[in-house]
Scaffold this motif. Sequence first.
Motif, PDB file in Angstrom:
ATOM      1  N   ASP A 365       0.812  -1.220   0.000  1.00 16.37           N
ATOM      2  CA  ASP A 365       0.000   0.000   0.000  1.00 16.37           C
ATOM      3  C   ASP A 365       0.845   1.270   0.000  1.00 16.37           C
ATOM      4  OD1 ASP A 365       0.988  -0.249   2.557  1.00 16.37           O
ATOM      5  OD2 ASP A 365      -0.925   0.143   3.571  1.00 16.37           O
ATOM      6  N   SER A 366       2.131   1.146  -0.271  1.00 16.57           N
ATOM      7  CA  SER A 366       3.014   2.308  -0.294  1.00 16.57           C
ATOM      8  C   SER A 366       2.870   3.064  -1.605  1.00 16.57           C
ATOM      9  CB  SER A 366       4.472   1.874  -0.107  1.00 16.57           C
ATOM     10  OG  SER A 366       4.896   1.136  -1.247  1.00 16.57           O
ATOM     11  N   LEU A 367       3.371   4.294  -1.620  1.00 23.54           N
ATOM     12  CA  LEU A 367       3.319   5.108  -2.828  1.00 23.54           C
ATOM     13  C   LEU A 367       4.068   4.452  -3.977  1.00 23.54           C
ATOM     14  CD1 LEU A 367       3.963   8.673  -1.312  1.00 23.54           C
ATOM     15  CD2 LEU A 367       1.781   7.728  -2.097  1.00 23.54           C
ATOM     16  N   ALA A 368       5.216   3.841  -3.674  1.00 24.48           N
ATOM     17  CA  ALA A 368       6.060   3.245  -4.708  1.00 24.48           C
ATOM     18  C   ALA A 368       5.398   2.055  -5.394  1.00 24.48           C
ATOM     19  CB  ALA A 368       7.405   2.826  -4.114  1.00 24.48           C
ATOM     20  N   VAL A 369       4.368   1.482  -4.768  1.00 24.98           N
ATOM     21  CA  VAL A 369       3.668   0.338  -5.342  1.00 24.98           C
ATOM     22  C   VAL A 369       2.335   0.757  -5.954  1.00 24.98           C
ATOM     23  CG1 VAL A 369       2.610  -1.917  -4.856  1.00 24.98           C
ATOM     24  CG2 VAL A 369       4.784  -1.289  -3.788  1.00 24.98           C
ATOM     25  N   GLN A 370       1.693   1.756  -5.388  1.00 24.54           N
ATOM     26  CA  GLN A 370       0.343   2.117  -5.810  1.00 24.54           C
ATOM     27  C   GLN A 370       0.266   3.309  -6.753  1.00 24.54           C
ATOM     28  OE1 GLN A 370      -2.453   0.389  -5.307  1.00 24.54           O
ATOM     29  NE2 GLN A 370      -1.242  -1.162  -4.234  1.00 24.54           N
ATOM     30  N   GLU A 371       1.210   4.239  -6.670  1.00 25.74           N
ATOM     31  CA  GLU A 371       1.139   5.452  -7.477  1.00 25.74           C
ATOM     32  C   GLU A 371       2.199   5.424  -8.582  1.00 25.74           C
ATOM     33  OE1 GLU A 371      -1.198   7.637  -7.097  1.00 25.74           O
ATOM     34  OE2 GLU A 371      -2.022   6.709  -5.275  1.00 25.74           O
ATOM     35  N   THR A 373       5.234   6.377 -10.467  1.00 28.49           N
ATOM     36  CA  THR A 373       6.455   7.088 -10.095  1.00 28.49           C
ATOM     37  C   THR A 373       7.024   7.868 -11.265  1.00 28.49           C
ATOM     38  OG1 THR A 373       6.933   5.342  -8.494  1.00 28.49           O
ATOM     39  CG2 THR A 373       8.728   6.865  -9.041  1.00 28.49           C
ATOM     40  N   PHE A 374       7.029   7.261 -12.438  1.00 25.96           N
ATOM     41  CA  PHE A 374       7.522   7.885 -13.663  1.00 25.96           C
ATOM     42  C   PHE A 374       8.988   8.277 -13.538  1.00 25.96           C
ATOM     43  CE2 PHE A 374       6.243  10.257 -17.623  1.00 25.96           C
ATOM     44  CZ  PHE A 374       5.596   9.176 -18.185  1.00 25.96           C
ATOM     45  N   GLY A 375       9.777   7.358 -13.017  1.00 26.32           N
ATOM     46  CA  GLY A 375      11.216   7.545 -12.912  1.00 26.32           C
ATOM     47  C   GLY A 375      11.879   6.184 -12.946  1.00 26.32           C
ATOM     48  N   PRO A 376      13.211   6.123 -12.962  1.00 21.26           N
ATOM     49  CA  PRO A 376      13.925   4.845 -13.102  1.00 21.26           C
ATOM     50  C   PRO A 376      13.999   4.065 -11.785  1.00 21.26           C
ATOM     51  CG  PRO A 376      15.500   6.618 -12.938  1.00 21.26           C
ATOM     52  CD  PRO A 376      14.140   7.263 -12.935  1.00 21.26           C
ATOM     53  N   THR A 377      12.835   3.805 -11.209  1.00 23.94           N
ATOM     54  CA  THR A 377      12.763   3.036  -9.970  1.00 23.94           C
ATOM     55  C   THR A 377      11.834   1.845 -10.174  1.00 23.94           C
ATOM     56  OG1 THR A 377      10.821   4.132  -9.008  1.00 23.94           O
ATOM     57  CG2 THR A 377      12.955   5.225  -8.718  1.00 23.94           C
ATOM     58  N   VAL A 378      12.046   0.804  -9.396  1.00 25.74           N
ATOM     59  CA  VAL A 378      11.187  -0.374  -9.491  1.00 25.74           C
ATOM     60  C   VAL A 378      11.170  -1.082  -8.148  1.00 25.74           C
ATOM     61  CG1 VAL A 378      13.070  -1.889 -10.306  1.00 25.74           C
ATOM     62  CG2 VAL A 378      10.691  -2.450 -10.873  1.00 25.74           C
ATOM     63  N   THR A 379      10.013  -1.605  -7.781  1.00 23.89           N
ATOM     64  CA  THR A 379       9.899  -2.423  -6.565  1.00 23.89           C
ATOM     65  C   THR A 379       9.884  -3.890  -6.977  1.00 23.89           C
ATOM     66  OG1 THR A 379       7.465  -2.434  -6.590  1.00 23.89           O
ATOM     67  CG2 THR A 379       8.563  -0.623  -5.410  1.00 23.89           C
ATOM     68  N   VAL A 380      10.554  -4.720  -6.194  1.00 23.77           N
ATOM     69  CA  VAL A 380      10.594  -6.160  -6.471  1.00 23.77           C
ATOM     70  C   VAL A 380      10.124  -6.890  -5.223  1.00 23.77           C
ATOM     71  CG1 VAL A 380      11.977  -8.110  -7.263  1.00 23.77           C
ATOM     72  CG2 VAL A 380      12.584  -5.784  -7.979  1.00 23.77           C
ATOM     73  N   ALA A 381       9.166  -7.803  -5.404  1.00 23.06           N
ATOM     74  CA  ALA A 381       8.594  -8.527  -4.277  1.00 23.06           C
ATOM     75  C   ALA A 381       8.643 -10.033  -4.522  1.00 23.06           C
ATOM     76  CB  ALA A 381       7.151  -8.086  -4.032  1.00 23.06           C
ATOM     77  N   ARG A 382       8.853 -10.774  -3.447  1.00 20.64           N
ATOM     78  CA  ARG A 382       8.848 -12.239  -3.485  1.00 20.64           C
ATOM     79  C   ARG A 382       7.414 -12.729  -3.303  1.00 20.64           C
ATOM     80  NH1 ARG A 382      13.038 -15.797  -1.469  1.00 20.64           N
ATOM     81  NH2 ARG A 382      14.054 -13.940  -0.586  1.00 20.64           N
ATOM     82  N   VAL A 383       6.972 -13.695  -4.129  1.00 22.79           N
ATOM     83  CA  VAL A 383       5.639 -14.276  -3.988  1.00 22.79           C
ATOM     84  C   VAL A 383       5.759 -15.794  -3.904  1.00 22.79           C
ATOM     85  CG1 VAL A 383       4.416 -12.403  -5.144  1.00 22.79           C
ATOM     86  CG2 VAL A 383       5.328 -14.296  -6.505  1.00 22.79           C
TER      87      VAL A 383
END
Length: 505
Positions: A365-371, A373-383
């Motif tokens: 529910d963080s900004l980096a996952v929900q909104e 970003t439009f920049g060279p960032t990415v979130t990576v999650a284990r499932v």
Amino acid sequence: MTEIQDRPAAPLATATFESLSPITGDVVGIHPVHTAEEVEAAVARARDAATWWAGLSYDARATHLSTWKGVITRRLAQLADLMHQETGKPHGDAMLEAALAIDHLAWAGGHAEKVLKRRRVPSGLLMANQAASVEYRPLGVVGVIGPWNYPVFTPMGSIGYALAAGNAVVFKPSEYTPGVGEWLARTFQETVGRPVLQVVTGFGDTGAALCRAGVDKVAFTGSTATGKRVMAACAENLVPVIIEAGGKDAVIVDADADLEAAADATLWGACSNAGQTCAGVERVYVHDRVYDQFMSVLTEKARDLHADASPGSQMGPITMPRQMDVIRSHIQDALDRGGRAVVGGLDAVGERFVQPTILVDVPEDSLAVQEETFGPTVTVARVRDMEEAIARTNATRYGLGSTVFSKSRGMEIAERIRSGMTAINGIISFAAIPSLPFGGVGDSGFGRIHGPDGLREFTYAKAIARQRFKPAMALTSFGRTAKADQQLATIMTMLHGRGTTIPKD
């Protein structure tokens, strides 16, 4: 996503504005701020030109578009350099973007007749005495409001297809890339000699004026928030719209994926064009069994990638200055909530450039996952499995593109993702295929550009029913008899009463 009101509206006394290099801050060009009256005049000129353009045969329009395509192709280096100056993107990326736009223009001109021309359709048993046909006719004048991040490829998905369908176009490019828009209109004018494609430049007020200037449809690419303002302006006169808005696209990596290819695609999708891609990669969900290996490959590749002003840099600057604050706030929020930056981080956000940043352990529910970003960032999650990956991928209000890496279950997973487009074992490949529609669902917008759907978006369907011979029963007459009513009831019972037979065309 880009929007049309990123800069404050120009003061009334200001007749021009400057486009600036995001690398150096130098002035690239000076452009007029077109007033509402000037926009209306452009639309009026387009209305006259549209009558001539729509009256041409499909072959004649295709010839004009092919000539324009040739001019763009021969001056490709010139166009790429202008894109580089106004957006800061590397020359190679600008060349690729323009090349894809040329390919789409060729497809639209070459396929318009096949998709739009009149064709016969079945009349059905009840109306067997009728010959039925449908064709798709041009709307008239289309307004296109384009973005700055892909100032050629994205608007050409509307401009080229609208022109091929027989419409005139008035194009309002982003205030960050007005020179590119003027270049496109100027080269078209050289080949056609009539105001079938015109450009108006300025800020948000100019875009709003285009919505209210009497166009027959507006195609908008930009942020979801600005898309809503465009829709509101268009709604005043019931002007239909195509909205291609933001995205929060995910990559799913299954246990049997080619991890080298998946990591390479993830990094390119997240960092090409400095991450300023509506269908770029912002989230990744990796199967538990291959997570550690995937992260090892991804981080190694990311550490070798840098953004700077050198001629050989593979990453350019952040084009829109205020986006720096958005990128910084998303990284800060992720770190404050327990996330970690395994590459980059807050220090990656500079004055004009942002270095690749990979975030892990970030709450969903963080900004980096929900909104966006439009920049060279990415979130990576284990499932734990693909069920969880699909559920997390779909847990967003956006639904533009997506990517799946899997050797055995790619199609199965792709079909369950709520997005307008999905690439399997590739990255954003759907955008480069002219015959595929491009667009999203939810807050990513609606309507489609590209492909047959993209051609039809700029037309209206004209249906014609022609009586071939008199009907056995006069049903559409006040002279209809009780006997005819009974015969109709008998026929309908025979055709549909059992409820088990589906008519075939």
